[in-house]
Design a protein around this motif. Structure first.
Motif, short mmCIF file in Angstrom:
data_model
loop_
_atom_site.label_atom_id
_atom_site.label_comp_id
_atom_site.label_asym_id
_atom_site.label_seq_id
_atom_site.Cartn_x
_atom_site.Cartn_y
_atom_site.Cartn_z
N ALA A 255 -12.79 -0.18 -0.89
CA ALA A 255 -11.83 0.62 -1.66
C ALA A 255 -10.76 -0.27 -2.28
N LEU A 494 -8.88 8.19 2.86
CA LEU A 494 -9.19 6.93 3.53
C LEU A 494 -8.48 6.85 4.87
N GLY A 498 -9.11 1.75 5.56
CA GLY A 498 -9.71 1.81 4.24
C GLY A 498 -11.10 2.40 4.20
N LYS A 499 -11.53 3.02 5.31
CA LYS A 499 -12.84 3.66 5.33
C LYS A 499 -12.71 5.10 4.83
N ILE A 500 -13.73 5.57 4.11
CA ILE A 500 -13.73 6.94 3.62
C ILE A 500 -13.89 7.90 4.79
#
Length: 518
Positions: A255, A494, A498-500
């Motif tokens: 991201a 997020l 920073g992970k969805i």
């Protein structure tokens, strides 16, 4: 192996080289060594010695690095707190780990009264950079100045270095126990992949509480490189810091990579010093990688695949595999091959290895694998059954050992009896010129069980209709994999790393149903 070994080595090799840069502050390795050993002495004076749990709640800074080093030096155990969690979630991690001390920065000092109330085991709360005590917070700079350097505790090897909490979006967060040997083995393997070379300047972009940045921290410490701290991510700030401090290496999540690559003024910044960009923590589409290579033509991209439980490193896709030759294999969708001291297998539900090209679960064995989940013996036994770390990632391996991840096991969509892997659909969607980012999930369907749904973030000035996206995808993937529905979003949710957050995307569709995808 000791986490602090690289600091001592750096003081021997280049004591006056710049060790850290954080805003207007900078210090040499000699100065960092002095502050580390004095901070360790300060901790010892408060009986925070071998085995004591010390939490840290802060943005990226040179002080954060000092806390990591001093805690390891004293033989204590670091417990980094996710600053994006709610106070209740942070308190849970502190109580679960049995933290006796908390170190906060000015930005999070307002949370201290709540955490004191909810965490009765906290005996000491320190303020990073504090020159005096105030509001019940112990000024850390003042304490460092007045403390006697502590001789090294001797902690290392299999001694516990930290408890790193993962999860928290659903269910109980798990405290991953990692030793000095776990982190150092991953760091040495990453260095062996050819990044963070002698004299390098590394930029901390990802949050320092997360294992992705912790792996970078370990590499920079072991190599004796300069640390440049970015308190919070923005593409402008990253590009500015690269130009200002002649950064050579950095680590980002996809991201962040997308935001940097697509920055409209990227050409205004001098990024000529940049040699290596590492990325990982979540999948990166082939389209994004191609855009990145075009934006940074002289920079080497390296993917690191891993998870908190593996000290953040399992496989590497090196820079030379980020080039697709005419007629050659396309490795851009691969997670790479097992790194130097890690065993990787792809297995079926009975833990039997599957033939090359068939999909199964990735399992891992090596010195990087965690000691277990703190206070969770059943979860530990299930995850480490048979002596192998079961990752929950579904993948296949080619004849040369390259691993291609197709999905998290929990993210696999089953529609009409067919297994659909979201990563494959996301790659197809990402290749549409109007798409900046996307996430694919399964949503309820009366007859098919689940249907493929995609959340899309558009590139500036672009529009997109579902039928146009479907037509595009049908040229790349089977019809049953093509998204049945689409929503346009300004951004994807997020996590702090920073992970969805696919759980958040699924929630409106599955709420109130008897069965749902967790």
């Amino acid at each position: 192996m000791q986490f602090t070994q690289g600091l001592e080595r750096a003081v021997q090799h280049h004591p006056e080289m710049t060790a850290t840069i954080c805003g207007s502050r900078s210090q040499t390795f000699t100065e960092l060594y002095k502050r580390t050993t004095r901070l360790a002495g300060c901790l010892a004076s408060k009986e925070l010695i071998k085995g004591a749990r010390i939490a840290v709640l802060a943005l990226n800074s040179d002080h954060y690095l000092e806390v990591y080093l001093a805690t390891a030096w004293a033989g204590a155990v670091i417990v980094p707190a996710n600053f994006r969690w709610s106070p209740a979630e942070i308190a849970y991690s502190l109580n679960d780990a049995g933290c006796q001390a908390l170190i906060v920065d000015q930005q999070h000092a307002a949370l201290v009264p709540i955490l004191r109330e909810q965490c009765p085991g906290l005996k000491h709360v320190f303020l990073m950079g504090g020159t005096e005590d105030a509001d019940g917070l112990l000024g850390l700079d003042a304490l460092i100045e007045g403390s006697v350097p502590l001789p090294h505790s001797g902690a290392g090897g299999n001694d516990l270095l930290g408890i790193f909490y993962t999860g928290g979006t659903t269910g109980r967060p798990k405290g991953v126990m990692l030793s000095h040997a776990n982190l150092c083995s991953s760091g040495l393997s990453m260095l062996a992949e050819g990044v963070f070379n002698e004299g390098g300047v590394g930029l901390h972009v990802a949050p320092m509480f997360h294992l992705a940045d912790m792996l970078m921290t370990t590499c920079l410490v072991l190599r004796g490189c300069t640390h440049v701290m970015l308190p919070a991510f923005s593409p402008d700030a990253v590009l500015d810091h690269v130009a200002r401090y002649r950064v050579t290496d950095t680590l980002v999540v996809p991201a962040m990579l997308q935001a940097i690559t697509d920055h409209p003024s990227i050409s205004d910044f001098d990024t000529s010093s940049l040699c290596n960009i590492l990325y990982g923590a979540s999948p990166a589409s082939e389209t994004l990688l191609r855009r990145t290579m075009a934006a940074f033509p002289g920079v080497r991209l390296t993917q690191g695949y891993g998870m908190t439980e593996s000290a953040a490193f399992i496989c590497a896709l090196p820079w030379h595999q980020h080039v697709v030759a005419d007629g050659g294999p396309n490795r851009l969708r691969a997670a790479g091959r097992s790194t130097f001291d890690v065993h990787v297998r792809i297995v079926d539900s009975n833990d039997c290895e599957v033939p090359r090209g068939e999909i199964g679960e990735i399992i891992v064995k090596g010195p990087n694998v965690m000691q277990g989940y703190y206070n969770m013996p059943d979860a530990t036994a299930e995850t480490l059954r048979g002596g192998w770390l079961h990752t929950g990632d579904m993948a296949w391996m080619d004849e040369e050992g390259y691993v291609f991840i197709v999905d998290r096991a929990k993210d696999m969509i089953i529609s009409g009896g067919e297994n659909i892997y979201s990563a494959e659909v996301e790659n197809a969607v990402a290749s549409h010129p109007a798409v900046a980012a996307n996430a694919v999930i399964g949503i309820p369907h009366e007859h098919m069980g689940e249907a493929v749904h995609v959340a899309v973030v558009l590139r500036p000035g672009c529009t997109l209709e579902l039928d146009a996206l479907q037509s595009h995808c049908r040229t790349l993937i089977a019809g049953y994999k093509v998204p049945r529905s689409m929503e346009i979003m300004p951004s994807l949710p997020l996590s702090g790393a920073g992970k969805i957050l696919k759980t958040q995307l699924r929630e409106p569709f599955w709420k109130g149903r008897d069965s749902a995808v967790s």
